[in-house]
Design a protein around this motif. Structure first.
Motif, short mmCIF file in Angstrom:
data_model
loop_
_atom_site.label_atom_id
_atom_site.label_comp_id
_atom_site.label_asym_id
_atom_site.label_seq_id
_atom_site.Cartn_x
_atom_site.Cartn_y
_atom_site.Cartn_z
N THR A 194 0.82 -1.21 0.00
CA THR A 194 0.00 0.00 0.00
C THR A 194 0.85 1.26 0.00
O THR A 194 0.56 2.24 -0.70
N GLN A 195 1.94 1.24 0.77
CA GLN A 195 2.69 2.47 1.03
C GLN A 195 3.90 2.66 0.13
O GLN A 195 4.31 3.80 -0.11
N TRP A 196 4.50 1.57 -0.35
CA TRP A 196 5.72 1.72 -1.16
C TRP A 196 5.38 1.45 -2.62
O TRP A 196 5.20 0.31 -3.03
N ARG A 197 5.30 2.54 -3.38
CA ARG A 197 4.94 2.43 -4.79
C ARG A 197 5.78 3.40 -5.61
O ARG A 197 5.28 4.46 -6.02
N PRO A 198 7.03 3.07 -5.85
CA PRO A 198 7.84 3.94 -6.71
C PRO A 198 7.20 4.09 -8.09
O PRO A 198 6.35 3.28 -8.49
N ASP A 202 2.90 1.05 -9.44
CA ASP A 202 1.53 1.06 -8.90
C ASP A 202 0.71 -0.13 -9.38
O ASP A 202 -0.02 -0.76 -8.61
N GLY A 203 0.80 -0.41 -10.67
CA GLY A 203 -0.01 -1.48 -11.24
C GLY A 203 0.31 -2.83 -10.63
O GLY A 203 -0.60 -3.64 -10.37
N VAL A 232 8.12 -10.49 -13.02
CA VAL A 232 8.30 -9.19 -13.69
C VAL A 232 8.24 -8.06 -12.67
O VAL A 232 9.05 -7.12 -12.68
N ALA A 233 7.26 -8.13 -11.77
CA ALA A 233 7.08 -7.08 -10.76
C ALA A 233 8.31 -6.96 -9.87
O ALA A 233 8.79 -5.86 -9.57
#
Length: 362
Positions: A194-198, A202-203, A232-233
């Protein structure tokens, strides 16, 4: 009665003497019916006989599992650690470990004090080892979906396998990457996603949070498709993780926490082995027996480092304990032999598990 209350009741009924129970991860990270509960037991002081205490713990766990069919998975194994209150109060439980805890029962005031201190402690080499260890255990092809046994899963195998990809592979790595990238101790998997989205991630975070929040599409991805997406993520996420550094070095304080964490893990091993060797009817434990090897190898490495040149009595005790821990693959025979060996060397095991690490020198 909730599962935590039931477990507390069984431990009390069998005389385990816990004054606090916690579990790893946050409540939002435990996804019914697939997540198991990894309990930590806190006791007021070391028991006079750790072997006998472990027999009580194993009996309590067996009784709790026998209450409901679903408990075979939810209570997959006996607790992972046992600490004394003094160890937790004395900062001998590592900050990254304690930061993940949630309270089941016991003093909320003490628990919150420990959690606050864990969050505020300076980032150090212990943190680097903790979080990088999570990554090293899973990345580079080390995570294998087939190794996540479905033997004790009682419904929807495909959904459980998707859970394994998301929650045993992607989410722990995301959690560790977030901590290393921000040098903060995240409390759990959901919080990290939720909090770490460089930028650009996001996707990926949303895809795996949908799993956590049970917002799956009408035709969910297969476990294999989800696994490819996870690869991949994580490849993208790892580009945001800085190279390893050593912010504080390995000092005597780290040797003391290494001792306490290793002792805390070994204190419950006999209970685990007793449960694995004699599980309730219908409960599979072969895969759990195989999994013990990883924990025991890590313990041996730490004990060997603590023993150093065996110049002090504590170092000699660490060396003696290291010699009692199996280092190869774990089988039914290995566990039976180790139980017998620990019983024969009961005084050494008792001394190590009860030792207060005040005079450990790296």
């Amino acid at each position: 009665m909730g599962l935590g209350a039931l477990y507390e009741h069984e431990l009390d009924a069998h005389g385990v003497g816990a004054v606090m129970l916690t579990h790893k991860w946050q409540p939002t990270d435990l996804l019914a019916p697939h997540s198991d509960i990894d309990v930590r037991v806190l006791i007021p002081q070391a028991p006079a006989d750790w072997e006998e205490w472990n027999h009580r713990l194993a009996a309590a766990h067996t009784a709790a599992v026998g209450r409901e069919l679903a408990h075979r998975r939810l209570l997959e194994h006996p607790p992972g650690f046992a600490f004394t209150v003094a160890e937790a109060d004395g900062r001998l439980v590592t900050a990254p470990e304690l930061a993940t805890w949630s309270l089941i029962s016991g003093s909320a005031r003490d628990f919150q004090r420990w959690k606050s201190r864990a969050q505020m402690a300076p980032w150090c080499e212990v943190d680097e080892r903790f979080y990088r260890g999570i990554l090293q255990a899973r990345l580079g092809g080390r995570y294998r979906l087939a190794a996540d046994s479905t033997d004790n899963v009682v419904e929807d195998i495909a959904a459980y396998q998707r859970h394994c990809v998301a929650w045993h592979y992607l989410a722990p790595c995301w959690f560790a990457a977030a901590a290393l990238a921000t040098r903060t101790r995240c409390p759990g998997k959901t919080a990290a996603l939720t909090q770490w989205r460089p930028d650009g991630l996001d996707g990926y975070a949303e895809l795996f949070l949908r799993h956590a929040e049970d917002r799956l599409e009408a035709r969910p991805q297969s476990p294999q498709q989800l696994l490819r997406a996870a690869h991949v993520a994580l490849e993208a996420a790892m580009r945001r993780v800085p190279d390893s550094d050593d912010p504080a070095g390995r000092g005597e304080d780290h040797a003391r926490t290494d001792w306490s964490m290793t002792a805390g893990m070994l204190r419950v091993r006999v209970a685990r082995w007793l449960y694995y060797l004699d599980p309730p009817p219908g409960v599979a434990t072969d895969y759990l027996i195989r999994r013990e090897a990883k924990e025991l190898r890590a313990a041996t490495r730490t004990l060997t480092a603590l023993a150093a040149d065996e110049g002090t009595s504590a170092q000699r005790l660490a060396a003696q304990m290291a010699a009692l821990v199996p280092t190869g693959p774990t089988t039914v025979g290995t566990l039976r032999a180790t139980l017998a060996r620990w019983h024969r060397q009961k005084s050494t095991v008792q001394d190590f598990l009860s030792h207060t690490p005040g005079d450990v020198h790296p």
